[in-house]
Structures are given as structure tokens and as C-alpha cells.
Scaffold this motif. Structure first.
Motif, PDB file in Angstrom:
ATOM      1  N   GLU A  53      34.281 -97.532   1.844  1.00 57.53           N
ATOM      2  CA  GLU A  53      33.964 -98.087   3.162  1.00 57.53           C
ATOM      3  C   GLU A  53      32.595 -97.613   3.645  1.00 57.53           C
ATOM      4  O   GLU A  53      31.851 -98.380   4.263  1.00 57.53           O
ATOM      5  N   ALA A  54      32.237 -96.365   3.343  1.00 57.14           N
ATOM      6  CA  ALA A  54      30.920 -95.837   3.727  1.00 57.14           C
ATOM      7  C   ALA A  54      29.810 -96.585   2.984  1.00 57.14           C
ATOM      8  O   ALA A  54      28.764 -96.902   3.577  1.00 57.14           O
ATOM      9  N   GLN A  55      30.022 -96.877   1.699  1.00 52.38           N
ATOM     10  CA  GLN A  55      29.030 -97.631   0.924  1.00 52.38           C
ATOM     11  C   GLN A  55      28.853 -99.034   1.513  1.00 52.38           C
ATOM     12  O   GLN A  55      27.732 -99.541   1.602  1.00 52.38           O
ATOM     13  N   LEU A  56      29.956 -99.654   1.906  1.00 51.50           N
ATOM     14  CA  LEU A  56      29.887-100.989   2.519  1.00 51.50           C
ATOM     15  C   LEU A  56      29.125-100.914   3.843  1.00 51.50           C
ATOM     16  O   LEU A  56      28.269-101.759   4.114  1.00 51.50           O
ATOM     17  N   GLU A  57      29.425 -99.907   4.625  1.00 54.40           N
ATOM     18  CA  GLU A  57      28.766 -99.747   5.927  1.00 54.40           C
ATOM     19  C   GLU A  57      27.264 -99.503   5.771  1.00 54.40           C
ATOM     20  O   GLU A  57      26.457-100.003   6.553  1.00 54.40           O
TER      21      GLU A  57
END
Length: 116
Positions: free
Chosen positions: A48-52
Motif C-alpha cells: 500500500e505504501a508503494q502504491l501511495e
């Protein structure tokens, strides 16, 4: 040689297409995430952090905590090319992911997709 344009594309811009492809065939976002985590070693929070962060594909795979050694068992054709024959490592990782999402959309059971 110039880099393929997909390397600089944000993973987050393609991710919804993976989810949509799976959902059209009755599969879930959770299953797509499980495949990505299996392939890359990211936790759900890290994913999710990579997507954000809008991380590009090249960085997404370069920073993957632990690429799954069983990914070498992924065989088949994506976009007319055999994934096992791709020489460029980053492109091969991208195509492995494409192939896994294809298998999910085609109704394969998760156990087989994850090469168990």
C-alpha cells in the motif's frame, strides 16, 4: 539502449487494471494483493505504501523485499512472448506478474497460481 516506457510508469497506475481484470472474472482485489505479495515479498502495508508513493515499476521490483524463488516456475505466454525466455530481469518480473494475474482471471485456483 533506452529503457522500455513501462519501467517509468507508476505501479499504482497499472494496479487498478490488474484488480479490474480479476474482478471482471469474479476474483477479488485481496487475491490480486496476495499474488503481488507472494511474488515480491512485500507486506500488505508495504504494498500500500508503494502504491501511495506512485513508485515506478523498475523501483517497485528493485525494492521488493524478497522476490519469490518459485517465480522461476512461472511459464507461458504473455503479450505473445514466453515469460521464461525474457532476458531482461525487470521486464521478466513485470511479465511474471502479468501472467499470474492472467491465471487468476482465468479461474485457476490460488494454490496453483502460487506454485504450491
Amino acid at each position: 539502449m533506452t529503457k522500455h516506457h513501462i519501467y517509468t510508469m507508476s505501479f499504482a497506475s497499472v494496479y487498478p487494471h490488474y484488480v479490474t481484470k480479476a474482478e471482471k472474472k469474479g476474483r477479488t482485489k485481496t487475491e490480486v494483493d496476495e499474488i503481488i505479495r507472494w511474488l515480491t515479498g512485500y507486506t500488505q502495508e508495504e504494498l500500500e505504501a508503494q502504491l501511495e508513493k506512485q513508485t515506478d515499476f523498475e523501483t517497485f521490483f528493485a525494492e521488493a523485499p524478497q522476490l519469490n524463488p518459485s517465480r522461476a516456475l512461472i511459464k507461458g505466454v504473455v503479450c505473445g512472448v514466453r515469460v521464461e525466455d525474457i532476458k531482461e530481469p525487470t521486464m521478466q518480473e513485470i511479465r511474471y506478474l502479468d501472467k499470474l494475474v492472467d491465471e487468476l482471471a482465468k479461474g485457476k485456483v490460488m494454490e496453483k497460481i502460487l506454485r504450491k
